[in-house]
Scaffold this active site. Structure first.
Site, PDB file in Angstrom:
ATOM      1  N   ASP A 348       0.739  -1.266  -0.166  1.00 51.74           N
ATOM      2  CA  ASP A 348      -0.097   0.012  -0.086  1.00 51.74           C
ATOM      3  C   ASP A 348       0.950   1.381   0.142  1.00 51.74           C
ATOM      4  OD1 ASP A 348      -2.306   1.898   0.896  1.00 51.74           O
ATOM      5  OD2 ASP A 348      -3.196  -0.011   0.963  1.00 51.74           O
ATOM      6  N   HIS A 397      -3.105   5.732   4.056  1.00 48.62           N
ATOM      7  CA  HIS A 397      -4.081   4.659   3.664  1.00 48.62           C
ATOM      8  C   HIS A 397      -3.321   3.491   4.236  1.00 48.62           C
ATOM      9  CE1 HIS A 397      -6.006   1.742   0.585  1.00 48.62           C
ATOM     10  NE2 HIS A 397      -7.018   2.528   1.013  1.00 48.62           N
ATOM     11  N   SER A 581     -11.448  -1.081   0.232  1.00 47.69           N
ATOM     12  CA  SER A 581     -10.150  -0.999   0.750  1.00 47.69           C
ATOM     13  C   SER A 581     -10.334  -1.145   2.339  1.00 47.69           C
ATOM     14  CB  SER A 581      -9.624   0.579   0.699  1.00 47.69           C
ATOM     15  OG  SER A 581      -8.859   0.575  -0.467  1.00 47.69           O
TER      16      SER A 581
END
Length: 877
Positions: A348, A397, A581
């Site tokens: 990520d 994130h 996600s």
């Protein structure tokens, strides 16, 4: 190599990331259809239009600083503004002469007073956009006559109170100093109330414990010098080091410490409020004197002299907001395993390695962002997988994903992780521009499974599972081959299905052998944004930030660890996001739980078990379908299956599982559904439910089998009921322990819920992030706002809307509503080559829970209000 875009959920309090957000193509998903072969003329101009709808359960302070917004004073008890329950409300207050120019700059808007019906135990939270010290807001609770019942007057960014009994109340937000936006939330208390200086706390009136600085000022005017002259410091008593001292009112008066009152005789509060009880008045004066002490540079910290009794304090204070874990029966699974010795590679944006909820949870990783410009950390690939934030994006994130997989649990802060006994291998592939490439991702996958890669090294041990909360619209044979190699090495790969509400395959999720994860909301329904199709493998909680169906006063998204550096300083965070996600690491964490028990579990074993239904519940009661794949992951089922494979079976126990466990109908909803399932093993029989509402609540089976399991429809009937908040309990008896569902509903004929404030719609260039158009939307009778943006040249844009309640020229700041087309979590890059209508989306408030973790006063470093929004055009203001 083509870019592969991150499916992140962008926090509305830091909109920098939106400008370079990641999406697949132009996103489609709305408007009036597409022209497959556009040929715009260079001079052509187009008009874009649509509707901005308010998020469910929102409201707005009726006298904000924006002079364009509608106005109704709510400064006094007689003018209290009615609001609904539950509610998420945006507002603004300021002392005279503070804050941006506008309606209240000169005269001040020192308080907002609301009237609301509350149930005993409901929680009122005030989240302050300012620093809570220089821009200091306090929270009060009073009866309808203005008698102050409780107050939270700390110096932090969250103030919190609890309703003592059923009834109608006044809720007061007051500015003690400075100016600030705020978000006020009211809903069910789930145990996340913050500690602070409250009138209802047990402490000795007229006393304060305080600690002077050793190197405090010695000039005659300094507080420490005055205290030393009175014999009230350690130094005046011959001690070399300052320590806590107990001081009384007489001591404070002799030192010249005032109560910092801004009210007409009532410390901190005015506007028609009063406090007749002398003991409570002494307590309130004590709190404000302590607040004054904490503002003095000579004081390290001052606190009330609390009375301590034994009490239970939840270990992870935000776990109560993680409804998504109970949806997959995770607490029962933890009785079997916590995932010890398993490793999940999170490919990520990297991870904030210093985050307190990830300490001890990480193994060595790598940074595979090869493009130095995109990397943003001064070099190309390197052994440091930390996320530096971005020049254009500060979403962090990967930290959110890692927190869901394996955040530290039982450490007294933040929330929990799915497999908190497992470890995360952070692998960075998404850089500061918000995207990663196939090649970089392939190198990270190869590293995770100990195959040769561009780093020239491999980890000591391969990962057991790989989490890919990223995706794009095109497939690649080279990438498919890498995922095949990972599978052959024994690593289970899971990937997010995407957030376009489309059946178009997203990759890597749609590659054969990869577990494609769709998202559910709190009601176990397919989330409105989740992709679907024959390629979906399984579903997991992804949430919906635009609703609050469990009535906890917080959006029904997924809470996990995070961070923010948009203000120039790294701040640890616990944002609530939504998306596939967020769903994917739930599945990756469950795989870690299984691998901890059955290390020999292969990818094919997992696929076979998934296809057999042994690991899931099907929310609609059917077999495999294109919405949920093989169903919603069930952590307890998964670990019991793994235990059987390992030769140490767990005695199956029926677990009556009801989703959701709390239903909030607010002021408008009339019908919702409940799902009753057996979250464990064995036989579960559930009897017809009973309720104690007295007639306004109804429940009926919709799709229920002979054992009483399935879907129930719950309805409310408001006809003939007086205004107020109503509560009832649905009880399901079973052949094991009974379960209950708490239901709340409000009758409010004149409630003004649904308010998001005057909406300013900005057209933003996708390539530069520049605002090129700014229009004030027109409010409609239903509370929505319509907009039209004329004279738009051909190009690629994003559309963002929000309020500007403090009138500083920025929308979407903390305490202001915000939305984007198609959604804030999946902003669309809109290719403009023709007139477009129907570009509709939702705007609402983001509730950020990071400040629930902050300590009380004493930290003298203040950040003030930081611009985290989008600047409006000067010509439009």
């Amino acid at each position: 190599m083509k870019p592969v875009f991150s499916k992140h959920a962008f926090p509305a309090w830091g909109l920098a990331g939106l400008l370079h957000a990641c999406g697949d193509g132009d996103g489609g998903g709305g408007g009036d259809g597409g022209n497959p072969n556009p040929t715009p003329l260079p001079t052509a101009k187009y008009t874009l239009g649509g509707t901005v709808r308010p998020s469910v359960g929102t409201a707005l302070d009726s006298d904000v600083n924006d002079p364009v917004a509608s106005y109704q004073s709510n400064d006094a008890v007689a003018d209290a503004q009615p609001i609904s329950n539950p509610v998420i409300l945006g507002g603004y207050v300021n002392r005279p002469g503070t804050g941006p120019g506008g309606r209240s700059r000169d005269t001040g808007d020192a308080r907002d007073i609301y009237t609301v019906s509350l149930l005993a135990g409901q929680q009122i939270d005030l989240l302050i956009a300012g620093d809570g010290i220089r821009d200091d807001l306090d929270l009060g609770l009073a009866d309808l006559d203005g008698n102050l019942l409780d107050a939270s007057v700390g110096q932090k960014r969250v103030e919190s109170l609890t309703a003592p009994a059923n009834g109608d109340y006044l809720v007061i937000v007051t500015a003690q100093s400075g100016a600030s936006n705020y978000v006020l939330t009211i809903g069910q208390s789930l145990g996340a109330s913050v500690s602070g200086m409250k009138l209802s706390d047990a402490f000795v009136p007229g006393e304060a414990t305080m600690h002077f600085r050793d190197n405090g000022t010695t000039q005659s005017g300094g507080l420490r010098a005055r205290a030393q002259a009175l014999g009230l410091t350690a130094r005046s008593r011959g001690e070399l080091t300052e320590r806590n001292r107990l001081l009384g009112f007489d001591d404070l008066r002799r030192m010249g410490v005032n109560q910092a009152s801004t009210g007409a005789g009532l410390p901190g509060f005015s506007g028609g409020l009063q406090l007749a009880d002398p003991a409570k008045r002494d307590k309130l004066e004590t709190l404000y004197r302590i607040k004054a002490l904490n503002q003095d540079p000579d004081v390290v910290a001052a606190m009330p002299n609390y009375i301590r009794r034994p009490l239970f304090v939840p270990n992870d204070p935000l776990y109560s907001f993680q409804w998504h874990y109970r949806q997959i029966n995770l607490p029962q699974a933890w009785d079997v395993t916590t995932g010890a010795d398993a490793i999940v590679a999170v490919i990520d944006t990297g991870v904030v390695l210093s985050h307190p909820d990830l300490q001890g949870q990480l193994v060595d990783g790598y940074d595979f962002v090869a493009d130095r410009n995109n990397a943003g950390d001064g070099d190309g690939i390197d052994p440091d997988p930390s996320d530096p934030g971005g020049q254009f994006s500060s979403t962090f994130h990967g930290t959110h994903i890692a927190g869901t997989v394996a955040a530290v649990t039982n450490n007294g802060i933040g929330g929990a992780g799915v497999a908190f006994g497992a470890k995360v291998m952070p692998l960075r592939v998404v850089g500061q521009f918000g995207y990663g490439t196939d090649y970089d991702i392939e190198q990270a996958v190869r590293y995770a499974v100990r195959l040769p890669n561009d780093s020239g090294t491999v980890p000591p041990r391969r990962a057991d599972a790989i989490n890919l909360s990223i995706g794009g619209s095109e497939s690649s044979a080279d990438s498919q081959a890498v995922y095949d190699q990972a599978r052959a090495a024994g690593v289970i790969v899971v990937a997010a299905a995407g957030n376009e509400s489309s059946s178009t395959p997203s990759y890597p999720a749609a590659y054969p052998g990869v577990i494609a994860v769709g998202a559910t909301d709190l009601n176990r329904a397919l989330a409105y944004y989740s992709n679907y199709g024959s390629w979906i493998s399984v579903a997991a909680p992804g949430g919906n930030k635009y609703q609050d169906l469990n009535g906890d006063g917080k959006p029904d998204g997924v809470l996990s660890a995070g961070a923010d550096n948009s203000g120039g300083q790294l701040v640890y965070d616990y944002p609530i996001w939504q998306g596939t996600s967020m769903a994917t690491p739930h599945v990756a964490g469950v795989i870690a739980l299984m691998k901890a028990i059955a290390p020999s579990l292969t990818p094919q074993d997992f696929t076979n078990l998934l296809a057999s239904g042994a690991l899931t519940d099907q929310p609609d009661g059917s077999g495999r379908n294109d919405q949920f794949g093989y169903g919603l992951i069930n952590a307890y089922k998964a670990v019991t299956v793994a235990a059987s494979l390992a030769g140490r079976p767990v005695n199956p126990v029926p677990i009556p599982t009801i989703t959701p466990t709390v239903l909030s109908f607010g002021t408008t909803l009339t019908r919702q559904t409940l799902m009753v399932t057996n979250g464990g093993g064995g036989v579960l029989t559930v009897n017809s439910p009973t309720e104690d509402s007295g007639g306004w609540l109804g429940v009926a089976p919709a799709q229920v089998d002979a054992d009483g399991l399935g879907i129930y429809t719950v309805t409310v009937e408001r006809t003939g009921l007086a205004e107020g908040v109503y509560a009832a309990t649905l009880s399901f008896s079973a052949n094991v322990d009974p379960v209950q569902v708490q239901v709340t509903m409000e009758v409010a004929n004149n409630s003004n819920g649904g308010g998001i404030g005057q909406q300013y719609v900005l057209l933003v260039r996708s390539d530069t992030g520049a605002t090129v158009a700014d229009v004030a939307a027109q409010r409609q009778a239903d509370g929505s706002y319509t907009y039209a943006i004329p004279n738009v040249p051909a190009g690629t844009y994003r559309i963002v809307a929000g309020s500007d309640v403090n009138n500083d020229g920025y929308i979407c700041e903390a305490g202001e509503s915000c939305g984007a087309y198609l959604s804030l979590d999946a902003p669309v890059q809109l290719e403009v080559d023709r007139d477009r209508s129907g570009l509709d989306f939702v705007s609402g408030y983001t509730v950020n829970l990071a400040d629930y973790q902050q300590s009380d006063a004493g930290e003298k470093q203040t950040a003030g209000i930081q611009h985290g929004g989008l600047r409006r055009l000067e010509s439009s203001r």
